[in-house]
Design a protein around this motif. Structure first.
Motif, PDB file in Angstrom:
ATOM      1  N   LYS A  61       4.803  -9.784   7.806  1.00  0.00           N
ATOM      2  CA  LYS A  61       4.362  -9.232   8.428  1.00  0.00           C
ATOM      3  C   LYS A  61       4.809  -7.850   9.535  1.00  0.00           C
ATOM      4  O   LYS A  61       5.882  -9.091  10.777  1.00  0.00           O
ATOM      5  CB  LYS A  61       2.928  -9.323   9.084  1.00  0.00           C
ATOM      6  CG  LYS A  61       3.111 -11.002  10.435  1.00  0.00           C
ATOM      7  CD  LYS A  61       1.607 -10.841  11.202  1.00  0.00           C
ATOM      8  CE  LYS A  61       2.188 -11.651  12.504  1.00  0.00           C
ATOM      9  NZ  LYS A  61       3.357 -10.341  13.741  1.00  0.00           N
TER      10      LYS A  61
ATOM     11  N   TYR B 197      -0.328  -1.578  12.560  1.00  0.00           N
ATOM     12  CA  TYR B 197       0.383  -1.250  11.560  1.00  0.00           C
ATOM     13  C   TYR B 197      -1.832  -1.385  11.426  1.00  0.00           C
ATOM     14  O   TYR B 197      -2.481  -2.681  11.890  1.00  0.00           O
ATOM     15  CB  TYR B 197       0.565  -2.103  10.410  1.00  0.00           C
ATOM     16  CG  TYR B 197       1.890  -1.883  10.932  1.00  0.00           C
ATOM     17  CD1 TYR B 197       2.593  -1.063   9.483  1.00  0.00           C
ATOM     18  CD2 TYR B 197       3.170  -1.856  11.292  1.00  0.00           C
ATOM     19  CE1 TYR B 197       3.804  -0.064   8.903  1.00  0.00           C
ATOM     20  CE2 TYR B 197       4.475  -1.034  10.892  1.00  0.00           C
ATOM     21  CZ  TYR B 197       4.789  -0.196   9.949  1.00  0.00           C
ATOM     22  OH  TYR B 197       5.553   0.557   9.293  1.00  0.00           O
ATOM     23  N   THR B 198      -2.250  -1.353  10.134  1.00  0.00           N
ATOM     24  CA  THR B 198      -4.039  -1.837   9.521  1.00  0.00           C
ATOM     25  C   THR B 198      -3.169  -2.676   9.004  1.00  0.00           C
ATOM     26  O   THR B 198      -2.472  -2.838   7.932  1.00  0.00           O
ATOM     27  CB  THR B 198      -4.456  -0.360   9.432  1.00  0.00           C
ATOM     28  OG1 THR B 198      -5.016   0.955  10.146  1.00  0.00           O
ATOM     29  CG2 THR B 198      -5.369  -0.535   8.533  1.00  0.00           C
ATOM     30  N   PHE B 199      -3.959  -4.138   8.589  1.00  0.00           N
ATOM     31  CA  PHE B 199      -4.539  -4.651   7.786  1.00  0.00           C
ATOM     32  C   PHE B 199      -5.069  -4.314   6.686  1.00  0.00           C
ATOM     33  O   PHE B 199      -6.386  -3.493   6.602  1.00  0.00           O
ATOM     34  CB  PHE B 199      -4.914  -5.747   8.200  1.00  0.00           C
ATOM     35  CG  PHE B 199      -4.919  -6.969   7.143  1.00  0.00           C
ATOM     36  CD1 PHE B 199      -4.240  -8.029   7.445  1.00  0.00           C
ATOM     37  CD2 PHE B 199      -6.433  -7.240   6.608  1.00  0.00           C
ATOM     38  CE1 PHE B 199      -4.789  -8.770   6.661  1.00  0.00           C
ATOM     39  CE2 PHE B 199      -6.672  -8.200   5.544  1.00  0.00           C
ATOM     40  CZ  PHE B 199      -5.632  -8.800   5.854  1.00  0.00           C
TER      41      PHE B 199
ATOM     42  N   TRP C  35       0.445  -3.367   5.089  1.00  0.00           N
ATOM     43  CA  TRP C  35       0.294  -3.000   6.429  1.00  0.00           C
ATOM     44  C   TRP C  35       0.387  -1.593   5.877  1.00  0.00           C
ATOM     45  O   TRP C  35       1.272  -1.161   5.399  1.00  0.00           O
ATOM     46  CB  TRP C  35       0.763  -3.875   7.467  1.00  0.00           C
ATOM     47  CG  TRP C  35       0.554  -5.080   7.203  1.00  0.00           C
ATOM     48  CD1 TRP C  35       1.094  -5.950   6.906  1.00  0.00           C
ATOM     49  CD2 TRP C  35      -0.548  -5.543   8.666  1.00  0.00           C
ATOM     50  NE1 TRP C  35       0.404  -7.176   6.594  1.00  0.00           N
ATOM     51  CE2 TRP C  35      -0.702  -7.000   8.383  1.00  0.00           C
ATOM     52  CE3 TRP C  35      -1.052  -5.082   9.670  1.00  0.00           C
ATOM     53  CZ2 TRP C  35      -0.740  -7.520   9.091  1.00  0.00           C
ATOM     54  CZ3 TRP C  35      -2.060  -6.263  10.223  1.00  0.00           C
ATOM     55  CH2 TRP C  35      -1.598  -7.322  10.358  1.00  0.00           C
TER      56      TRP C  35
ATOM     57  N   ASN D  88       6.295  -2.417   2.686  1.00  0.00           N
ATOM     58  CA  ASN D  88       5.237  -2.877   2.086  1.00  0.00           C
ATOM     59  C   ASN D  88       5.623  -4.017   0.539  1.00  0.00           C
ATOM     60  O   ASN D  88       5.542  -4.113  -0.492  1.00  0.00           O
ATOM     61  CB  ASN D  88       4.163  -2.230   1.978  1.00  0.00           C
ATOM     62  CG  ASN D  88       3.880  -2.123   2.959  1.00  0.00           C
ATOM     63  OD1 ASN D  88       2.972  -2.982   3.246  1.00  0.00           O
ATOM     64  ND2 ASN D  88       2.819  -0.954   3.118  1.00  0.00           N
TER      65      ASN D  88
END
Length: 269
Positions: free
Chosen positions: A171, A178-180, A186, A203
């Protein structure tokens, strides 16, 4: 003399048994995914354990067949191996004394900083040549893929106590914002300037954060935990070996004294 030799033989048999936890610790390290990728400690531990086994066997044979020169060789070699084992125990302790994770708000897992670890450990992963090999090895494991199977919701993942490698490699760093979407996907970072690792995140499931310093730090944190466990085993074995060696030296000295008196009595009569 026979009684003393029997005692020496029994002591060397115990020394042979004490080589087993050393060899076992090396094999255990070799079977751990992170240590199998780094390959620093396991072979020295295994080799040292095998040498102790061989030397103890030589001492056992020397006592059983009453070969004085083999017993003397055993005492010298075992002393050298005990010193080597003590040095290894101290080295492991010194290189693992530093390095621990830090807490981020609203996260159960810890984040790791490469600079927190000892310089000796950092040099094992900082070289691009070494890290490319380690990274290729780590990427073949399923440690990141299994996070996607286990955690579907963001809050479940944030409350998870994942291991250091998963935290550093699977991660992006929390401070990047960052947005999950899922544990290994992310989007929309808030602060890419917070850390160089924020720009390293990908990613692409074959890349993720394997190029990040946080991944190197997570690997070292995992190694530190495993090495400390192995060091406890080695320390206990070292203490036991020292006790066995001291008793063996006393038994050998008594055997030599008995032999001298026996020869003296034979000469006197």
């Amino acid at each position: 003399m026979a009684l003393s030799n029997n005692v020496i033989g029994a002591i060397n048999f115990v020394a042979m048994l004490l080589s087993i936890p050393i060899i076992g610790a090396g094999i255990w390290l070799g079977n751990e995914p992170d240590n199998s990728c780094v390959k620093i400690l396991q072979w020295p531990v295994i080799i040292l354990g095998v040498l102790i086994l061989v030397v103890a066997l030589a001492g056992f044979i020397g006592a059983f067949w009453r070969i004085p020169w083999l017993l003397i060789l055993y005492l010298i070699a075992m002393l050298a191996l005990i010193i080597l084992l003590a040095c290894l125990v101290v080295l492991i302790y010194m290189v693992t004394i530093r390095g621990s994770g830090h807490v981020e708000p609203n996260r159960a897992y810890l984040e790791y900083d490469l600079n927190d670890f000892s310089g000796w450990l950092r040099r094992r992963v900082r070289s691009s040549f070494k890290w490319d090999r380690i990274k290729a090895c780590l990427s073949t494991t399923n440690m990141c893929a299994e996070l996607n199977q286990r955690y579907r919701m963001a809050q479940d993942f944030f409350n998870a106590r994942i291991n250091p490698i998963q935290s550093g490699c699977c991660k992006p760093p929390t401070q990047c914002g960052y947005t999950f979407i899922n544990p290994t996907y992310w989007i929309s970072p808030i602060n890419t300037a917070a850390d160089m690792d924020c720009l390293q995140w990908s990613n692409d499931q074959n890349q993720l954060c394997y190029n990040c310093d946080s991944c190197k730090a997570g690997l070292l944190a995992n190694i530190k935990e495993e090495w400390r466990k192995a060091d406890i085993i080695l320390l206990i074995t070292l203490v036991a070996l020292i006790c066995v060696y001291v008793v063996g030296c006393c038994a050998f000295r008594n055997a030599k004294t008995e032999d001298i008196f026996r020869k003296y009595k034979q000469g006197y009569t």
